[in-house]
Design an enzyme around this catalytic site. Structure first.
Site, short mmCIF file in Angstrom:
data_model
loop_
_atom_site.label_atom_id
_atom_site.label_comp_id
_atom_site.label_asym_id
_atom_site.label_seq_id
_atom_site.Cartn_x
_atom_site.Cartn_y
_atom_site.Cartn_z
N TRP A 19 0.83 -1.20 0.00
CA TRP A 19 0.00 0.00 0.00
C TRP A 19 0.87 1.26 0.00
CZ3 TRP A 19 -2.90 -3.39 -1.36
CH2 TRP A 19 -3.88 -4.06 -0.66
N GLU B 231 -8.98 -3.55 -5.20
CA GLU B 231 -10.29 -4.20 -5.35
C GLU B 231 -11.47 -3.24 -5.50
OE1 GLU B 231 -10.64 -7.07 -2.15
OE2 GLU B 231 -9.22 -8.42 -3.14
N TYR C 52 -10.14 -15.82 -4.44
CA TYR C 52 -10.42 -16.21 -3.05
C TYR C 52 -11.55 -17.22 -3.00
CZ TYR C 52 -7.18 -12.79 -1.29
OH TYR C 52 -6.03 -12.10 -1.00
N GLU D 201 -3.38 -11.38 -6.19
CA GLU D 201 -3.62 -11.94 -4.85
C GLU D 201 -4.14 -13.37 -5.00
OE1 GLU D 201 -6.00 -9.81 -1.99
OE2 GLU D 201 -5.19 -7.85 -2.55
N TRP E 53 -0.78 -13.90 -1.41
CA TRP E 53 -1.35 -13.15 -0.29
C TRP E 53 -1.24 -14.06 0.91
CZ3 TRP E 53 -3.00 -8.15 0.28
CH2 TRP E 53 -3.50 -7.84 1.56
#
Ligand SMILES: *[C@@H]1O[C@H](CO)[C@@H](O)[C@H](O)[C@H]1NC(C)=O
Ligand SMILES: *[C@@H]1O[C@H](CO)[C@@H](O)[C@H](O)[C@H]1NC(C)=O
Length: 434
Positions: free
Chosen positions: A98, A215, A296, A336, A378
């Site tokens: 970030w 995202e 995910y 990710e 991730w």
């Protein structure tokens, strides 16, 4: 930018720099001499391939979103070096982190357009350290979620300052005043001059690329028009400020109903059709250089068995790589992926299996000159960060098997790069792989 609209790369000289400098640590008040001598070049692209120094560049990397945050305080700063050291030891070359913290503890932006120099110095440090370990940083510029402030923080600030009146979080995307504030943010970060290296961020090849947002979703406009306009405006703006770096959106990869109705069946469920995003349309934006995807299955297919999840993950990734090959003609980076240890019957071997399967897809694509550009785990942390952990974290050194698996992927991708390059000069990372 270094490629024309049809994706042809113009030959260019990589930036060569050799910096020797002295800086004074403000707190401890001692002089430290850092000699940083390296050759480094910007990442570019030629069609579906990332290129560095005129040869293909395949990514094996990871996420450590926390680097800037932990670089602020003396007590946690050693984690940055430890993390890059551990990553480099496994041959990893790209780290996503970030480059934002809006209004929370150790904020970079403390209120609209007000920055904390102390935190900028921490980000300077992260970038310098990454360069020393030959790791490139994919830097994300704002969060869709409220962790570290995110779009809700911009909206709260704007309302408090009396410059915006709609409390919808998505006014971050559609309110012209908030958009102009975000552009100030972009410009401030991208033109920041690193106080340790003297290099402006926009001129620093240590930065792999800019990511607009982590995202993004714009649920208030499921047609996708609002988010698309925002992406065009912000990516276009970055290109006016920074001619060197690639730009990506930061998408999870959901297909939208307007442009690709035939692909909706690949979304995890019907709900994901209306997140206001559209992988193909958004990634096709001319100022967007490569596409990103997250996966995910633990969150998207709740309660599914491992086998079912694995099948879905393969389908999801392969579908997006095909989009990169056929529709986008741009690289596709899996930015990710991970497996939760909170799953029922979790066993570490499940994670090994998932990682291996994803690495195999990426390697196969790379071998065939496909758009699959690599993957970022991730996430990685170092020892002593238990307080910050989540159910996807891997700590290098904890489980040798997975470290070996990761390193093996780095090494075979590096070998492939070497095999594809015309010139023959030894890779720095060879010593890790031999
Ligand atoms: C770009 O890719 C094309 C097609 O694969 C290839 O012919 C060309 O040589 C590449 N250009 C550079 C500068 O590598
Ligand atoms: C705020 O924006 C949302 C989303 O576009 C819209 O539905 C709503 O009507 C707006 N509210 C006001 C008070 O303008």
């Amino acid at each position: 930018m270094l490629f024309s609209s049809n994706g042809v790369l113009y030959p260019t000289l990589g930036l060569v720099f050799c910096v020797t400098f002295i800086y004074m640590s403000s707190k401890e008040n001692f002089f430290q001499i850092v000699v940083n001598s390296q050759m480094s070049s910007f990442v570019m692209r030629n069609g579906t391939q990332f290129m560095v120094d005129g040869k293909p560049f395949y990514v094996n990397g990871w996420n450590s979103y926390w680097l800037m945050d932990h670089a602020v305080e003396d007590s946690s700063r050693p984690r940055i070096k430890a993390m890059f050291q551990a990553g480099a030891k496994m041959g990893l070359t790209v780290c996503r982190a970030w480059a934002f913290n809006d209004g929370t503890h150790n904020a970079l932006q403390v209120s609209l357009s007000h920055f904390d120099e102390r935190v900028f110095k921490a980000l300077d440090y992260v970038i310098m350290e990454a360069g020393r370990y030959k790791i490139k940083l994919l830097l994300s510029l704002v969060n869709n979620l409220d962790a570290y402030g995110g779009k809700p923080q911009y909206v709260r600030w704007a309302i408090k300052d009396g410059i915006s009146f709609n409390s919808s979080e998505d006014s971050f995307f559609f309110d012209p005043v908030i958009r102009s504030y975000f552009k100030i943010y972009l410009k401030t970060v991208i033109t920041r001059k690193n106080h340790l290296t003297g290099i402006e961020y926009r001129d620093d090849p240590t930065i792999f690329a800019w990511e607009l947002m982590n995202e993004p979703r714009c649920i208030s406009d499921p047609t996708g028009d609002t988010l698309q306009k925002w992406i065009e405006e912000m990516a276009g703006y970055i290109k006016t400020v920074d001619k060197n770096h690639l730009v990506t959106v930061g998408l999870e990869g959901f297909y939208g109903p307007r442009n690709t109705p035939e692909k909706l069946s690949i979304n995890p469920s019907k709900w994901y059709d209306s997140t206001g995003t559209d992988f193909i349309r958004n990634s096709k934006t001319p100022a967007i250089d490569f596409a990103s995807v997250h996966i995910y299955a633990d969150q998207w297919l709740i309660g599914a068995e491992l086998e079912e999840k694995m099948k879905y993950i393969n389908k999801w990734i392969i579908s997006h790589i095909e989009d990169g090959n056929k529709e986008l003609k741009k690289p596709v980076l899996l930015t990710e992926f991970g497996l939760s240890d909170k799953n029922k019957n979790f066993d570490h071997s499940h994670r090994d299996k998932l990682y291996k399967s994803i690495f195999d897809i990426m390697y196969k694509s790379a071998r065939e000159n496909g758009a699959g550009a690599g993957a970022l785990i991730w996430q990685l942390m170092v020892q002593g960060m238990e307080k910050y952990t989540d159910d996807y974290v891997i700590v290098p050194g904890d489980r040798p098997f997975i470290d070996k698996l990761v390193k093996k992927q780095s090494c075979r991708l590096l070998a492939l790069q070497d095999a594809k390059q015309m010139r023959t000069h030894k890779q720095n990372v060879d010593q890790i792989c031999s």
